[in-house]
Design an enzyme around this catalytic site. Structure first.
Site, short mmCIF file in Angstrom:
data_model
loop_
_atom_site.label_atom_id
_atom_site.label_comp_id
_atom_site.label_asym_id
_atom_site.label_seq_id
_atom_site.Cartn_x
_atom_site.Cartn_y
_atom_site.Cartn_z
N TYR A 1 -1.20 -6.80 10.12
CA TYR A 1 -0.56 -7.35 11.32
C TYR A 1 -1.50 -7.53 12.50
O TYR A 1 -1.11 -8.10 13.50
CB TYR A 1 0.65 -6.50 11.73
CG TYR A 1 1.91 -7.01 11.07
CD1 TYR A 1 2.45 -8.23 11.48
CD2 TYR A 1 2.53 -6.32 10.05
CE1 TYR A 1 3.57 -8.73 10.87
CE2 TYR A 1 3.66 -6.81 9.44
CZ TYR A 1 4.18 -8.02 9.86
OH TYR A 1 5.29 -8.52 9.26
N ASP B 1 9.00 4.04 -20.10
CA ASP B 1 9.82 3.14 -20.92
C ASP B 1 9.09 2.85 -22.22
O ASP B 1 7.86 2.86 -22.27
CB ASP B 1 10.02 1.80 -20.19
CG ASP B 1 11.03 1.93 -19.06
OD1 ASP B 1 11.72 2.96 -19.02
OD2 ASP B 1 11.12 1.00 -18.25
#
Lengths: 427, 678
Positions: A170, A308
């Site tokens: 930013y 997984d």
């Protein structure tokens, strides 16, 4: 960390409730009493700590005489980072004033410049560099961003403060355009200066969480991870303020998914089997990887992974284990050796009779990723993993940890994991 | 051309025959149901297979049949085609007066289908009021007022629209005496050989006539004159559908003052311009793309003048593809029926001559070997007409199994790369275009040629892929989704690898396939299936070849743009870069001045200058700008020497000849003449 009364109650409550639905939970009857399971965990801990104590000092890159030169970064003090930046800027100034423009010599982080070193069990960066001249259409943007990031890091050094990657982005949104660009250059800069990213005083937002039998100090405050509520403690973004780790856990349980983590935390799994549960909610960030390594090194605990049963689960496992290509320059600090693959493994799908409707067919992309992984060195070094992955590619089926919920939401914490631990079923 | 014609042919004599059928089995009453149909009747009842599904489609198909007939006719005498097509809307009362019907006012309103009951009326008014309220609200809020769809006049079944379609060409014309039979009888194709043809069914204007008979009952009017004739044949006729014979109202010779040759056909049919307007206009436009050597004048005329359309598709070249040649059948493409027909019609006497002369790619030696293979009961000298049915089956079997050379594409007449290219440029005005013409290939014994063009940019082209399909040089507009060209362009071409953005660039893909037999799919013969590997591969290859040509052009363009923008692009970043460097220098200078940090001699020198403001941000900026300037100059020089004077290949342009009646005003000067065309 000691068993609270509350935890005791819970523990007592558990068998009662589960005995009623014993019939519904398959394999539950195979479970032996917890004391037997704990026995096996103790033996695992013993073998781990003995093996780590025998190899007194971990191997480093310099110990090996590799054919190609490799590059590694180290932690640098703020002052040396500042000096490095200043000398770089001065050389740029000389170059500009003499009318030669300027250019950066940036270590290449391309895939061709990566090397897996089996002795170290991690990826390291080779020594190829790319030139980033200002007066060139294709590199003008990147070299400008590099100069800008250098100047921003210099300010951080002067003021000795930490900012996040988002803060950095930013400061000049117009130039950076999107955060991936400033993030990528930040990694380039740490490569170029030869320091770790944390030495640049730039941190990423908190992502990982930890819960269980762990006490450590965060910036001087003592944290007891059994008393952090259900969500656990967020892993501090800068590892240098973490210290004084203590634990009576028998192992560290690394979880890929947030959902499984919440299940285990709520069921206070760590009280039944003393452990520390960690997750980075998907792809691990730098802070979680540093934290895991620190725990492993200081507490000398075995690490078991629950991911997984798909190529991405294994990929995440590999990032913890031997590092990502993007950050290979700092793999020495970021990787945790000797992670055991506990589950969910492709062979578990049939072994635990996971119903068809909970298994998903692998997409073309999945199968391709799987086949690519089979070619990777970190998979090949472990014959058990190769076997599992080959099975996955052959059956073309994948399953998430949540597939176990088909037997009941608590099947994971009450049957699957205890049974796995009892059978010492890890690779 | 194919099978549908044959069915027609086989039963064309049916009107004479029914007596025989009845006399044979007079006692069975059911036999009357087995009445034979005339071919005209067959097509009247199954008009959808010829593209006459609904009034709108009928109008469209009528237009294309007439236009295609005209093109064929002009090309057959090697005349550059000029086709004038006019569609005139005919109001109901005008139509009634045409057929001699008096307009009648409705007396019993409730009798009609579009009668609005009190309840329906209430509902409609309430809806309209709501819509108005909404509109007022939107207007008050300053929102863009959406055009309210004009309250659709309730259209009952009776409210048909009628159109007079006129098509005039400069073609061959027709012999005076043949005209009634050419239009008024659906006949079998007696064409013996095989030829690349435009028409899909070979019905041409006959089907339009059947449709006009079905929808308006008005006759067709034909004017025609052949090149050597000094008169115009005029004929007004309709068709007796049941007997399949023409019914001539008027057939006379008129004077031909303009020495015009060609045909003008006028037919009044029911249609629907509103829904098929864009299809018809697309058809004309695409026809102009694939036939740039033709001139088209399209007019739509109606009572409301704002609906009128006039478009002229100008001729862009006088190079015409050759007329497709008739060829003989390839042995691997014939079926049993066809062999029997060939045997019945051949002039050859024995088997050897038959094989040698009635098929392509069978030489004398080859024919002898084939006969030897057929079996002991065959011999080269055996009379061809004596073959039994079993023997013919044996020949057919051998044809299917034996290996023959592929037919050549000599009999085909592709549009040609030049024409395709011109057509694309003329109609789309693209920024870039590349074309490719493949060599002849074979599918099931029929040769085919695939030509492709790919364009980028242009006017009236939407973003993304715009696909234009042509089969035997006519555009295909319907059922685009399943077509081999669409599938290939969408799924099998990696546009990005040719530097083309599939979503943002305006891409035109033109593929023209010509063959002696186009393997159409679907009842309307509107698309070519994706399952024929030979064609799919050829289409993909042709498109890829175009893309490869385009890629180098696009790369060149990008390079040139980069050249132009390099300096601007580099200069844009100078302030940011020098700002960053100077920020660090300033901090260092302060540290140096406060003696908090020590620097080496040369560096200290610079920092001192920074403190003394001898080196500022502007100094750095200036120096860096100089460097950029220098680099830019060097690179521009390098680019110029590299690219050199490689120009695009030049193209011939076609300038239309002026009509001779034009009067000129000449301004003469010693060196030139300036001619004003009035």
């Amino acid at each position: 960390m000691a068993d609270t009364t509350k935890a005791k109650k819970r523990r007592r409550a558990d068998p009662e409730s589960s005995s009623s639905d014993q019939l519904q939970l398959p394999f539950k009857n195979r479970l032996k009493p917890d004391s037997v399971i704990l026995e096996s965990l103790h033996s695992l801990l013993k073998s781990t700590s003995s093996s780590s104590s025998t190899s007194s000092k971990p191997l480093t890159l310099s110990d090996l005489s590799l054919s190609s030169a490799c590059r590694e970064v180290t932690d640098l003090s703020l002052l040396s980072v500042q000096s490095a930046i200043e000398s770089l800027i001065l050389s740029l100034t000389h170059s500009i004033l003499s009318g030669r423009g300027f250019s950066f010599n940036v270590p290449s982080r391309a895939a061709t410049n990566q090397l897996y070193v089996p002795e170290l069990d991690r990826i390291v960066l080779k020594d190829k560099n790319t030139l980033r001249p200002f007066a060139n259409n294709s590199s003008v943007r990147k070299s400008t961003i590099t100069a800008k990031i250098l100047s921003l890091i210099h300010q951080l050094c002067l003021r000795s403060i930490h900012v996040t990657k988002r803060d950095l982005f930013y400061t000049d949104v117009k130039l950076f355009q999107d955060q991936t660009q400033s993030d990528a250059v930040l990694d380039d800069v740490s490569c170029m200066l030869g320091c770790t990213r944390s030495s640049l005083n730039v941190i990423a937002a908190e992502k990982g969480v930890v819960v269980g039998r762990l006490i450590f100090s965060d910036n001087g405050d003592m944290i007891d991870c059994t008393k952090m509520g259900m969500g656990g403690k967020a892993i501090p973004p800068n590892i240098d303020r973490v210290g004084d780790m203590q634990s009576d856990a028998l192992f560290i349980l690394l979880v890929e998914k947030d959902a499984a983590y919440i299940r285990l935390a709520e069921d206070r799994f760590y009280n039944r089997f003393p452990c520390i549960i960690v997750t980075a909610k998907g792809q691990p960030d730098v802070a979680t990887r540093l934290f895991l390594r620190k725990m492993k090194m200081e507490l000398k605990l075995p690490v078991l992974a629950l991911v997984d049963s798909d190529p991405y689960g294994l990929k995440i496992l590999s990032v913890y284990g031997c590092g990502s290509k993007n950050m290979s320059y700092d793999s020495a600090n970021l990787t945790t050796p000797d992670i055991k693959w506990l589950g969910i493994r492709p062979s578990d799908l049939d072994k635990y009779k996971i119903p068809e409707q909970c298994r998903l067919p692998m997409t073309e992309q999945d199968i391709k990723t799987g086949k690519d992984l089979l070619e990777e060195d970190f998979v090949k070094k472990n014959p058990g993993w190769v076997e599992e992955l080959s099975l996955m590619v052959k059956t073309k089926q994948k399953a998430e940890i949540q597939a176990l919920s088909s037997f009941g939401f608590q099947y994971l914490s009450e049957v699957y994991l205890p049974l796995k631990l009892q059978q010492q079923d890890w690779l | 051309m194919g099978t549908s014609m044959e069915t027609g042919g086989g039963s064309s004599e049916s009107p004479v025959e029914p007596k025989k059928g009845r006399s044979k089995t007079p006692r069975k009453p059911k036999e009357s149901l087995l009445k034979q149909k005339s071919p005209a009747e067959f097509f009247a009842e199954n008009k959808n297979i010829a593209g006459f599904d609904n009034p709108g489609k009928c109008l469209y198909t009528t237009v294309r049949e007439l236009v295609e007939n005209s093109l064929d006719s002009a090309e057959s005498i090697s005349e550059l085609p000029f086709v004038e097509l006019t569609i005139e809307e005919i109001g109901k009362s005008k139509f009634n007066s045409m057929i001699g019907l008096v307009d009648r006012e409705r007396i019993d309103e409730e009798l009609y289908d579009d009668y609005e009951t009190a309840k329906a009326r209430e509902k409609r008014l309430a809806k309209e009021a709501r819509a108005q309220e909404m509109q007022a609200k939107n207007a008050a809020l300053g929102k863009k007022v959406k055009e309210q769809p004009a309250a659709k006049g309730m259209k009952g079944r009776g409210e048909a629209s009628f159109y007079r379609v006129t098509c005039k060409d400069n073609g061959k014309g027709m012999p005076h005496d043949d005209i009634p039979n050419m239009f008024g009888r659906v006949l079998s194709g007696t064409k013996y050989g095989l030829k690349q043809t435009r028409g899909k069914f070979g019905l041409g204007a006959k089907m339009a006539l059947i449709w006009s008979k079905m929808s308006t009952g008005l006759p067709i009017e034909i004017s025609s004159s052949m090149k050597s004739q000094n008169y115009i044949s005029f004929c007004r006729l309709d068709i007796d559908i049941h007997r399949n014979i023409p019914h001539v109202h008027l057939h006379e010779k008129r004077i031909n003052d303009d020495r015009w040759h060609g045909a003008e056909i006028q037919v009044v049919i029911e249609g629907n311009w509103t829904t098929y307007r864009s299809k018809i206009l697309h058809y004309m436009r695409q026809m102009a793309v694939i036939t740039p050597y033709a001139q088209f004048l399209f007019k739509f005329i109606s009572d409301t003048s704002d609906k009128n359309v006039t478009i002229k598709f100008a001729r862009r070249t006088d190079v015409m593809p050759p007329v497709p040649l008739e060829t003989k059948h390839h042995p691997s493409s014939v079926d049993l029926l066809l062999i029997k027909r060939l045997i019945a019609e051949t002039s050859k006497q024995n088997l050897l001559q038959f094989l040698q002369h009635e098929f392509v790619n069978i030489g004398k030696a080859h024919a002898e070997r084939l006969i030897g293979e057929m079996g002991p009961e065959f011999s080269p000298k055996m009379p061809i007409k004596s073959l039994t049915d079993q023997q013919i089956v044996r020949i057919h079997q051998l044809f299917r199994q034996a290996k023959f050379d592929d037919p050549t594409g000599d009999c085909l007449s592709p549009a040609g790369e030049y024409n395709l290219r011109l057509g694309i440029i003329k109609e789309l005005h693209p920024d870039m275009v590349a074309t490719y013409s493949g060599s002849a290939q074979v599918f099931e014994g029929h040769p085919f040629v695939v030509e492709a063009g790919v364009s980028v940019g242009g006017k009236d082209v939407k973003q993304g892929l715009n696909i234009f399909r042509f089969a035997n040089r006519i555009p295909l507009l319907f059922e685009q989704g399943a077509d081999v060209v669409t599938r290939t362009a969408l799924k099998r071409i990696n546009w990005a690898s040719y530097k083309i953005n599939q979503m943002q660039d305006k891409i035109g893909v033109f593929v023209s396939i010509v063959s002696t037999k186009i393997p159409f799919k679907g009842t309307g013969k509107e698309y070519i299936g994706d399952d024929i590997t030979e064609i799919a591969t050829a289409v993909k290859y042709a498109i890829q070849q175009c893309c490869i040509q385009l890629k180098s052009k696009i790369m060149k363009k990008m390079q040139a743009r980069e050249q132009q923008e390099r300096k601007r692009n580099l200069s844009k970043y100078i302030p940011d870069a020098t700002g960053a460097v100077y920020d660090v220098l300033r901090e260092m200078a302060q540290l140096h001045a406060s003696k908090r940090k020590h620097y080496e001699e040369e560096d200290a020198d610079i920092l001192k200058k920074v403190s003394a403001r001898l080196i500022t941000k502007d100094t750095l900026t200036e120096k860096l700008a100089q460097h950029v300037e220098k680099v830019d100059y060097e690179m521009a020089l390098e680019y110029a020497t590299q690219s050199g004077v490689s120009e695009e290949p030049r193209e011939d342009i076609y300038i239309q000849t002026l009509e001779s009646e034009n009067k000129f005003i000449d301004f003469h000067s010693p060196i030139f003449v300036f001619r004003l065309i009035s």
